[in-house]
Design a protein around this motif. Structure first.
Motif, PDB file in Angstrom:
ATOM      1  N   ALA A  84     -28.697  14.413  36.567  1.00 49.51           N
ATOM      2  CA  ALA A  84     -29.972  13.949  37.110  1.00 49.51           C
ATOM      3  C   ALA A  84     -30.263  12.504  36.703  1.00 49.51           C
ATOM      4  O   ALA A  84     -30.710  11.697  37.529  1.00 49.51           O
ATOM      5  N   VAL A  85     -30.006  12.152  35.448  1.00 45.61           N
ATOM      6  CA  VAL A  85     -30.306  10.782  35.015  1.00 45.61           C
ATOM      7  C   VAL A  85     -29.316   9.775  35.586  1.00 45.61           C
ATOM      8  O   VAL A  85     -29.608   8.565  35.641  1.00 45.61           O
ATOM      9  N   LEU A  86     -28.155  10.257  36.026  1.00 43.66           N
ATOM     10  CA  LEU A  86     -27.174   9.353  36.639  1.00 43.66           C
ATOM     11  C   LEU A  86     -27.343   9.227  38.143  1.00 43.66           C
ATOM     12  O   LEU A  86     -26.718   8.353  38.765  1.00 43.66           O
ATOM     13  N   GLU A  87     -28.180  10.064  38.710  1.00 45.13           N
ATOM     14  CA  GLU A  87     -28.343  10.071  40.163  1.00 45.13           C
ATOM     15  C   GLU A  87     -28.925   8.743  40.653  1.00 45.13           C
ATOM     16  O   GLU A  87     -29.920   8.253  40.123  1.00 45.13           O
ATOM     17  N   ASP A  88     -28.272   8.181  41.628  1.00 45.04           N
ATOM     18  CA  ASP A  88     -28.752   6.976  42.335  1.00 45.04           C
ATOM     19  C   ASP A  88     -28.736   5.704  41.491  1.00 45.04           C
ATOM     20  O   ASP A  88     -29.334   4.695  41.896  1.00 45.04           O
ATOM     21  N   ILE A  89     -28.085   5.695  40.316  1.00 46.30           N
ATOM     22  CA  ILE A  89     -28.010   4.429  39.596  1.00 46.30           C
ATOM     23  C   ILE A  89     -26.886   3.579  40.196  1.00 46.30           C
ATOM     24  O   ILE A  89     -25.908   4.092  40.748  1.00 46.30           O
ATOM     25  N   THR A  90     -27.034   2.275  40.084  1.00 51.68           N
ATOM     26  CA  THR A  90     -26.059   1.341  40.644  1.00 51.68           C
ATOM     27  C   THR A  90     -25.033   0.947  39.589  1.00 51.68           C
ATOM     28  O   THR A  90     -25.215   1.229  38.391  1.00 51.68           O
ATOM     29  N   GLU A  91     -23.979   0.267  40.015  1.00 49.66           N
ATOM     30  CA  GLU A  91     -22.966  -0.194  39.072  1.00 49.66           C
ATOM     31  C   GLU A  91     -23.546  -1.184  38.072  1.00 49.66           C
ATOM     32  O   GLU A  91     -23.165  -1.203  36.896  1.00 49.66           O
ATOM     33  N   VAL A  92     -24.497  -2.006  38.519  1.00 47.78           N
ATOM     34  CA  VAL A  92     -25.149  -2.966  37.616  1.00 47.78           C
ATOM     35  C   VAL A  92     -25.945  -2.218  36.548  1.00 47.78           C
ATOM     36  O   VAL A  92     -25.889  -2.550  35.350  1.00 47.78           O
ATOM     37  N   GLN A  93     -26.668  -1.207  36.958  1.00 50.35           N
ATOM     38  CA  GLN A  93     -27.435  -0.400  36.008  1.00 50.35           C
ATOM     39  C   GLN A  93     -26.504   0.377  35.079  1.00 50.35           C
ATOM     40  O   GLN A  93     -26.788   0.542  33.893  1.00 50.35           O
ATOM     41  N   TRP A  94     -25.398   0.858  35.586  1.00 46.35           N
ATOM     42  CA  TRP A  94     -24.380   1.591  34.826  1.00 46.35           C
ATOM     43  C   TRP A  94     -23.891   0.762  33.644  1.00 46.35           C
ATOM     44  O   TRP A  94     -23.639   1.281  32.560  1.00 46.35           O
ATOM     45  N   ASN A  95     -23.769  -0.545  33.839  1.00 46.74           N
ATOM     46  CA  ASN A  95     -23.205  -1.426  32.815  1.00 46.74           C
ATOM     47  C   ASN A  95     -24.254  -2.246  32.063  1.00 46.74           C
ATOM     48  O   ASN A  95     -23.892  -3.059  31.204  1.00 46.74           O
ATOM     49  N   PHE A  96     -25.534  -2.006  32.327  1.00 47.02           N
ATOM     50  CA  PHE A  96     -26.599  -2.764  31.679  1.00 47.02           C
ATOM     51  C   PHE A  96     -26.687  -2.438  30.188  1.00 47.02           C
ATOM     52  O   PHE A  96     -26.588  -1.281  29.773  1.00 47.02           O
ATOM     53  N   ARG A  97     -26.887  -3.483  29.377  1.00 50.28           N
ATOM     54  CA  ARG A  97     -27.103  -3.330  27.933  1.00 50.28           C
ATOM     55  C   ARG A  97     -28.494  -3.851  27.575  1.00 50.28           C
ATOM     56  O   ARG A  97     -28.886  -4.932  28.014  1.00 50.28           O
ATOM     57  N   GLU A  98     -29.189  -3.108  26.740  1.00 55.83           N
ATOM     58  CA  GLU A  98     -30.481  -3.585  26.241  1.00 55.83           C
ATOM     59  C   GLU A  98     -30.299  -4.845  25.398  1.00 55.83           C
ATOM     60  O   GLU A  98     -31.131  -5.741  25.419  1.00 55.83           O
ATOM     61  N   ASP A  99     -29.242  -4.860  24.608  1.00 54.23           N
ATOM     62  CA  ASP A  99     -28.814  -6.053  23.884  1.00 54.23           C
ATOM     63  C   ASP A  99     -27.328  -5.883  23.591  1.00 54.23           C
ATOM     64  O   ASP A  99     -26.779  -4.792  23.754  1.00 54.23           O
ATOM     65  N   PRO A 100     -26.628  -6.944  23.169  1.00 50.79           N
ATOM     66  CA  PRO A 100     -25.175  -6.868  23.012  1.00 50.79           C
ATOM     67  C   PRO A 100     -24.701  -5.803  22.025  1.00 50.79           C
ATOM     68  O   PRO A 100     -23.547  -5.350  22.116  1.00 50.79           O
ATOM     69  N   ALA A 101     -25.560  -5.397  21.095  1.00 48.56           N
ATOM     70  CA  ALA A 101     -25.160  -4.421  20.085  1.00 48.56           C
ATOM     71  C   ALA A 101     -25.364  -2.979  20.533  1.00 48.56           C
ATOM     72  O   ALA A 101     -24.962  -2.051  19.827  1.00 48.56           O
ATOM     73  N   ARG A 102     -25.994  -2.798  21.689  1.00 43.95           N
ATOM     74  CA  ARG A 102     -26.318  -1.447  22.163  1.00 43.95           C
ATOM     75  C   ARG A 102     -25.340  -1.014  23.241  1.00 43.95           C
ATOM     76  O   ARG A 102     -24.803  -1.829  23.978  1.00 43.95           O
ATOM     77  N   TRP A 103     -25.144   0.289  23.353  1.00 40.83           N
ATOM     78  CA  TRP A 103     -24.255   0.820  24.371  1.00 40.83           C
ATOM     79  C   TRP A 103     -24.926   0.810  25.744  1.00 40.83           C
ATOM     80  O   TRP A 103     -26.135   0.989  25.875  1.00 40.83           O
ATOM     81  N   SER A 104     -24.100   0.633  26.759  1.00 43.45           N
ATOM     82  CA  SER A 104     -24.544   0.806  28.142  1.00 43.45           C
ATOM     83  C   SER A 104     -24.525   2.295  28.494  1.00 43.45           C
ATOM     84  O   SER A 104     -23.992   3.125  27.750  1.00 43.45           O
TER      85      SER A 104
END
Length: 219
Positions: free
Chosen positions: A51-71
């Motif tokens: 459900a949380v993965l539904e309709d997310i884009t590739e850009v959102q898939w790879n987004f990081r809150e900051d460089p030290a955090r996981w996408s």
């Protein structure tokens, strides 16, 4: 010997007095209701991840809150790896002798493992659970997770092993008296599965927070 600590979770320490199979006890400790609880919780967390993965884009898939955090991509990879490792641990420990004396430590302590799902203390993944960026697309990452989760669920549904009578360890216990061994250092296989479910819940919450981040891409 320097690698021992990494492989300890995958093996049971052989402590001499263990016996296996029906020679120990014919009475089941792992009830069918407990089995179904695990199956239900595996299915719930699988559905919630989809459900949380539904309709997310590739850009959102790879987004990081900051460089030290996981996408999100890295979180899903991490969860897929955890499911694979737990599948192997269940398979290996199921074939090991039963050390029923540890029941005195684990009995009635399931909440120790379930509360991990909402524990605010940050965790640190060991190196073998760190994501490596294996899934460039959402479909690849989701499919890999679903495959691992399906195999794990099927194992739980069909195993003849009493998961309350098989124990796995996170610290050396050989030579220690039972009173000196803490819950968490030893767990039965039902509790191992509870840990994996709680671990999934933690990362589901992490994904939801990422999706509410002020800089999370709109599309």
């Amino acid at each position: 010997m320097k690698y021992f600590k990494y492989y300890l979770p995958m093996f049971v320490l052989l402590l001499g007095c263990g016996r296996s199979g029906p020679e120990v006890d014919q009475n089941k400790w792992w009830t069918e209701s407990e089995r179904q609880l695990i199956v239900s919780e595996l299915q719930r967390t699988t559905n919630e991840l989809q459900a949380v993965l539904e309709d997310i884009t590739e850009v959102q898939w790879n987004f990081r809150e900051d460089p030290a955090r996981w996408s999100i991509a890295e979180i899903v990879e991490h969860l897929e790896m955890q499911n694979q490792l737990h599948y192997r641990e269940l398979s290996v420990v199921s074939k090991a002798p039963q050390y029923l004396q540890y029941r005195s430590i684990t009995q009635g302590k399931d909440t120790f493992f379930t509360k991990y799902g909402t524990d605010p203390k940050p965790g640190k993944a060991q190196w073998f659970l760190e994501p490596l960026g294996r899934f460039c697309s959402i479909n690849d990452g989701r499919s890999a997770f679903l495959r691992a989760r399906q195999e794990l669920t099927q194992l739980v549904e069909t195993t003849p092993i009493d998961f309350r009578k098989q124990f796995t360890f996170r610290a050396p216990v050989e030579g220690k008296e039972l009173k000196d061994i803490k819950i968490g250092q030893v767990r039965d296989l039902h509790q191992l599965l509870l840990t994996g479910i709680a671990h999934t819940d933690r990362h589901l919450n992490q994904i939801r927070k990422i999706k509410h981040h002020q800089e999370y891409p709109k599309d």
